[in-house]
Scaffold this motif. Sequence first.
Motif, PDB file in Angstrom:
ATOM      1  N   PHE A  64      96.376 -19.589 -36.896  1.00 44.20           N
ATOM      2  CA  PHE A  64      95.836 -18.360 -37.483  1.00 44.20           C
ATOM      3  C   PHE A  64      94.318 -18.409 -37.375  1.00 44.20           C
ATOM      4  O   PHE A  64      93.722 -19.484 -37.315  1.00 44.20           O
ATOM      5  N   SER A  65      93.728 -17.248 -37.303  1.00 46.02           N
ATOM      6  CA  SER A  65      92.298 -17.154 -37.018  1.00 46.02           C
ATOM      7  C   SER A  65      91.614 -16.150 -37.935  1.00 46.02           C
ATOM      8  O   SER A  65      92.223 -15.146 -38.318  1.00 46.02           O
ATOM      9  N   LEU A  66      90.371 -16.433 -38.226  1.00 43.02           N
ATOM     10  CA  LEU A  66      89.517 -15.527 -38.994  1.00 43.02           C
ATOM     11  C   LEU A  66      88.513 -14.901 -38.036  1.00 43.02           C
ATOM     12  O   LEU A  66      87.868 -15.612 -37.261  1.00 43.02           O
ATOM     13  N   HIS A  67      88.406 -13.596 -38.091  1.00 46.53           N
ATOM     14  CA  HIS A  67      87.472 -12.876 -37.232  1.00 46.53           C
ATOM     15  C   HIS A  67      86.484 -12.121 -38.112  1.00 46.53           C
ATOM     16  O   HIS A  67      86.904 -11.348 -38.986  1.00 46.53           O
ATOM     17  N   ILE A  68      85.213 -12.348 -37.890  1.00 47.99           N
ATOM     18  CA  ILE A  68      84.168 -11.612 -38.601  1.00 47.99           C
ATOM     19  C   ILE A  68      83.365 -10.839 -37.565  1.00 47.99           C
ATOM     20  O   ILE A  68      82.801 -11.424 -36.642  1.00 47.99           O
ATOM     21  N   THR A  69      83.343  -9.531 -37.705  1.00 49.38           N
ATOM     22  CA  THR A  69      82.584  -8.709 -36.762  1.00 49.38           C
ATOM     23  C   THR A  69      81.257  -8.290 -37.387  1.00 49.38           C
ATOM     24  O   THR A  69      81.087  -8.325 -38.615  1.00 49.38           O
ATOM     25  N   GLU A  70      80.322  -7.914 -36.509  1.00 49.48           N
ATOM     26  CA  GLU A  70      78.996  -7.447 -36.949  1.00 49.48           C
ATOM     27  C   GLU A  70      78.425  -8.371 -38.019  1.00 49.48           C
ATOM     28  O   GLU A  70      78.069  -7.936 -39.118  1.00 49.48           O
ATOM     29  N   THR A  71      78.327  -9.634 -37.696  1.00 50.58           N
ATOM     30  CA  THR A  71      77.904 -10.625 -38.682  1.00 50.58           C
ATOM     31  C   THR A  71      76.523 -10.316 -39.252  1.00 50.58           C
ATOM     32  O   THR A  71      75.645  -9.761 -38.562  1.00 50.58           O
ATOM     33  N   GLN A  72      76.368 -10.699 -40.519  1.00 49.59           N
ATOM     34  CA  GLN A  72      75.109 -10.495 -41.232  1.00 49.59           C
ATOM     35  C   GLN A  72      74.659 -11.835 -41.815  1.00 49.59           C
ATOM     36  O   GLN A  72      75.494 -12.730 -42.023  1.00 49.59           O
ATOM     37  N   PRO A  73      73.372 -11.986 -42.101  1.00 46.81           N
ATOM     38  CA  PRO A  73      72.897 -13.270 -42.649  1.00 46.81           C
ATOM     39  C   PRO A  73      73.661 -13.708 -43.889  1.00 46.81           C
ATOM     40  O   PRO A  73      73.881 -14.916 -44.084  1.00 46.81           O
ATOM     41  N   GLU A  74      74.097 -12.769 -44.697  1.00 46.99           N
ATOM     42  CA  GLU A  74      74.833 -13.145 -45.909  1.00 46.99           C
ATOM     43  C   GLU A  74      76.242 -13.664 -45.626  1.00 46.99           C
ATOM     44  O   GLU A  74      76.939 -14.119 -46.540  1.00 46.99           O
ATOM     45  N   ASP A  75      76.665 -13.607 -44.370  1.00 46.60           N
ATOM     46  CA  ASP A  75      77.940 -14.213 -43.997  1.00 46.60           C
ATOM     47  C   ASP A  75      77.800 -15.724 -43.835  1.00 46.60           C
ATOM     48  O   ASP A  75      78.806 -16.437 -43.712  1.00 46.60           O
ATOM     49  N   SER A  76      76.578 -16.219 -43.798  1.00 47.30           N
ATOM     50  CA  SER A  76      76.342 -17.659 -43.653  1.00 47.30           C
ATOM     51  C   SER A  76      76.943 -18.403 -44.847  1.00 47.30           C
ATOM     52  O   SER A  76      76.617 -18.115 -46.005  1.00 47.30           O
TER      53      SER A  76
END
Lengths: 114, 114
Positions: free
Chosen positions: B73-85
């Motif tokens: 299973f995989s996690l996908h984050i699109t249009e990443t932002q600094p707060e995703d760190s």
Amino acid sequence: KAGVTQTPRYLIKTRGQQVTLSCSPISGHRSVSWYQQTPGQGLQFLFEYFSETQRNKGNFPGRFSGRQFSNSRSEMNVSTLELGDSALYLCASSLYGTGNQPQHFGDGTRLSIL
Amino acid sequence: GENVEQHPSTLSVQEGDSAVIKCTYSDSASNYFPWYKQELGKRPQLIIDIRSNVGEKKDQRIAVTLNKTAKHFSLHITETQPEDSAVYFCAARKMSGGYQKVTFGIGTKLQVIP
């Protein structure tokens, strides 16, 4: 609704001592799980309690023990502390502990052994 | 017992790019797969979860996919932002003897570069 509360937040002990950590789950949650988090090992499962009974146990020595009270609050005890016990100890609660119920974590207790 | 492998251990992306984190599990009885985000010094927080009867789930910029046959299973984050760190953990959960067993991946440290 208040979240999972862990006390104390920080603790400094010396080798050979013992320590007791406390976890109050979200109101209505009956399952409490404990984890040890270290930089190299990630989240290691310690044990889970449900209705005052330990239902599941990870691969930790007998120095690590716990209990759960009738109000679902849980305590974890570590005896004869070793340097390697330094870690962040997290507890997580879930509604029933069975089925696909998400776990909610507390802020953890950071334990440092000198 | 269950074994969950998580890759990569660290991931750096430019702001606006996508990030993908992958986990594989070993026990076909696992049927619930949550993802947690842990910011520095904070508690792990559930960001998305998927059950074994679903192949994909999406919540705004975050999506999770599950391939039961391949046990990954995989996690996908699109249009990443600094707060995703943050550090992201996957987990696999199954029921055994009426009790839940949760195994976490080692974690992925995601850095989003502005």
